[in-house]
Write an enzyme that holds these catalytic residues in place. Structure first.
Site, short mmCIF file in Angstrom:
data_model
loop_
_atom_site.label_atom_id
_atom_site.label_comp_id
_atom_site.label_asym_id
_atom_site.label_seq_id
_atom_site.Cartn_x
_atom_site.Cartn_y
_atom_site.Cartn_z
CE1 TYR A 106 -3.23 3.27 0.50
CE2 TYR A 106 -2.28 3.21 2.59
CZ TYR A 106 -3.16 3.64 1.86
OH TYR A 106 -3.94 4.84 1.77
CG ASP A 178 -1.49 -4.59 5.55
OD1 ASP A 178 -2.68 -5.27 5.77
OD2 ASP A 178 -1.30 -3.35 5.55
O1 P1T Z 1 -6.94 3.47 4.95
P1 P1T Z 1 -6.47 2.92 6.39
O2 P1T Z 1 -7.57 2.32 7.05
O3 P1T Z 1 -5.50 3.99 7.06
O4 P1T Z 1 -5.60 1.63 5.87
C1 P1T Z 1 -4.23 1.80 5.38
C2 P1T Z 1 -4.03 0.26 4.52
C3 P1T Z 1 -3.12 -0.36 5.14
N1 P1T Z 1 -3.01 -1.54 4.50
C4 P1T Z 1 -3.31 -1.83 3.47
C5 P1T Z 1 -3.10 -3.35 2.66
C6 P1T Z 1 -4.20 -1.05 2.52
O5 P1T Z 1 -4.62 -1.56 1.70
C7 P1T Z 1 -4.44 0.46 3.33
C8 P1T Z 1 -5.59 1.30 2.64
N2 P1T Z 1 -5.57 0.96 1.06
C9 P1T Z 1 -6.38 1.91 0.49
C10 P1T Z 1 -6.96 2.98 0.78
C11 P1T Z 1 -6.31 1.29 -1.06
O6 P1T Z 1 -6.98 1.83 -1.93
O7 P1T Z 1 -5.59 0.54 -1.53
#
Ligand code: P1T
Length: 388
Positions: A106, A178
């Site tokens: 991400y 993750d």
């Molecule tokens: O958006 P948030 O709840 O802070 O999460 C961050 C995050 C962490 N790990 C992974 C694998 C993620 O995909 C994300 C957030 N991702 C997006 C917003 C996206 O569209 O990929």
């Protein structure tokens, strides 16, 4: 049911019941939204386990128990977002420490490690973690955290959790996974040797694109204590309403994931057979390089599919991305509705262009979060959009 009895239950049962008890004061079957910032004390220090809303809240406690139960962990600790959960883990490092992370992950995690923690003297490198030898070669004496995303975002590459957790343990390094893309229904990293599991609960766990949240699950008491200290001291906490919504989502996680997987498989097969598409990334395709590992490591292949258009240009990507009627063009993933995303200009725009391209994130790469709609409608929608 106590925690040990819960551990012997199937995942669908844990999704509904783990951490849940009828409300002690009313018998309410669903944990109420305890919309309060503070709690009455009979005398100084004489309270019912709750003192102040930043530190803890009963709706949050119910969610934390549920997530811990799903991941098979002793502790669940909730945060205000997925990046806040990642941030809390990185805050436990010290200047001079090094993070080794996946080069396909991400974009916000990249930005956090490089731009927020870099200036504090915490260095980070990003490598292809699908090859254990590459990871081993990139470890430094000062590496303290191995940050694993699997399947990766957005190329859904598979990383061997057990192999990398073993490697990390042998070097005294914390292995964090993750697990946002897979969810505990499809993959439970703590059972495969990881120290920490991280979630953006915004995604599949919440499941309805109506709440932002994050969580860490662990069996490690020392890590749990450090993270709870940060919850209290740094304060990135989710509100009670957000915890309620997330908990409402997790209860149907098992059935939703089944449909996400079924729809994604059908779409990946459709795209793979289409000449307008150069390449499809989906662990459920036998042709996909991570397929065998996915079969070993996961209980299903997930709802995320990426594909590269045969015409690898921004213009071609824009044409498809602007033409769908069921898929909505938006960041995020994991909701009941199907979304499509353009990593190069949206979720992964914070990765410098050269690094982004080197990691395989081309201009005409499109990422799908396949929802739970009728798969025939989803395929028809993609078919007409590809024809634009
Ligand atoms: O958006 P948030 O709840 O802070 O999460 C961050 C995050 C962490 N790990 C992974 C694998 C993620 O995909 C994300 C957030 N991702 C997006 C917003 C996206 O569209 O990929």
């Amino acid at each position: 049911m106590n925690a040990n009895e819960m551990k012997s239950m199937g995942l669908a049962t844990r999704a509904v019941h783990a951490g849940q008890q009828p409300d002690a004061s009313t018998g309410a079957v669903m944990t109420p939204i305890y919309q309060t910032s503070t709690y009455a004390q009979a005398a100084p220090g004489d309270h019912k386990g709750y003192e102040y809303g930043r530190v803890s809240n009963p709706t949050r406690t119910a969610l934390e128990g549920n997530l811990a139960g799903l991941e098979g962990g002793k502790h669940g600790i909730c945060f205000s977002s997925g990046v806040a959960a990642t941030d809390a883990i990185a805050r436990c490092l010290r200047p001079g420490d090094h993070i080794l992370a996946s080069n396909d992950l991400y974009g916000g995690t990249y930005r956090l490690f490089r731009q927020v923690f870099g200036p504090f003297g915490i260095t980070s490198d990003f490598v292809d973690m699908s090859d254990v030898a590459i990871v081993e070669a990139a470890l430094k004496p000062e590496t303290k955290l191995l940050w694993i995303e699997t399947p990766t975002n957005p190329l859904v590459r598979l990383v061997d959790i057990q192999a990398l957790s073993d490697l990390a343990r042998s070097r005294g390094i914390t292995a964090a996974v993750d697990n946002t893309f897979a969810t505990p229904i499809l993959q439970r990293p703590l059972e495969q040797g990881a120290d920490l599991v991280v979630h953006s609960t915004t995604k599949y766990l919440g499941g309805h694109s109506d709440v932002i949240g994050g969580a860490v699950c662990t069996n490690d008491d020392a890590w749990a204590e450090k993270l709870r200290f940060l919850v209290k001291s740094a304060g990135a906490v989710p509100g009670p309403m957000d915890c309620f919504l997330t908990l409402r989502g997790t209860k149907t996680l098992d059935v939703r994931m089944q449909r996400h997987c079924e729809n994604a498989q059908a779409i990946a097969e459709f795209l793979e057979a289409d000449p307008r598409v150069a390449h499809v990334y989906y662990p459920g395709l036998p042709s996909f390089p991570g397929h065998d590992l996915a079969v070993r490591q996961m209980d299903g292949f997930g709802g995320m599919v990426s594909f590269l258009l045969s015409d690898d240009s921004m213009e071609a990507a824009n044409r498809v991305l602007s033409a769908t009627k069921v898929f909505t063009l938006a960041e995020s993933l994991g909701g009941v509705e199907s979304l499509m995303n353009h990593p190069a200009t949206m979720t992964h725009a914070s990765i410098p262009e050269e690094e982004r391209r080197a990691a395989g994130l081309h201009d005409a790469l499109i990422r799908l979060s396949v929802g739970i709609e009728s798969k025939e409608d989803l395929i028809r929608d993609l078919d007409q959009a590809l024809g634009q």
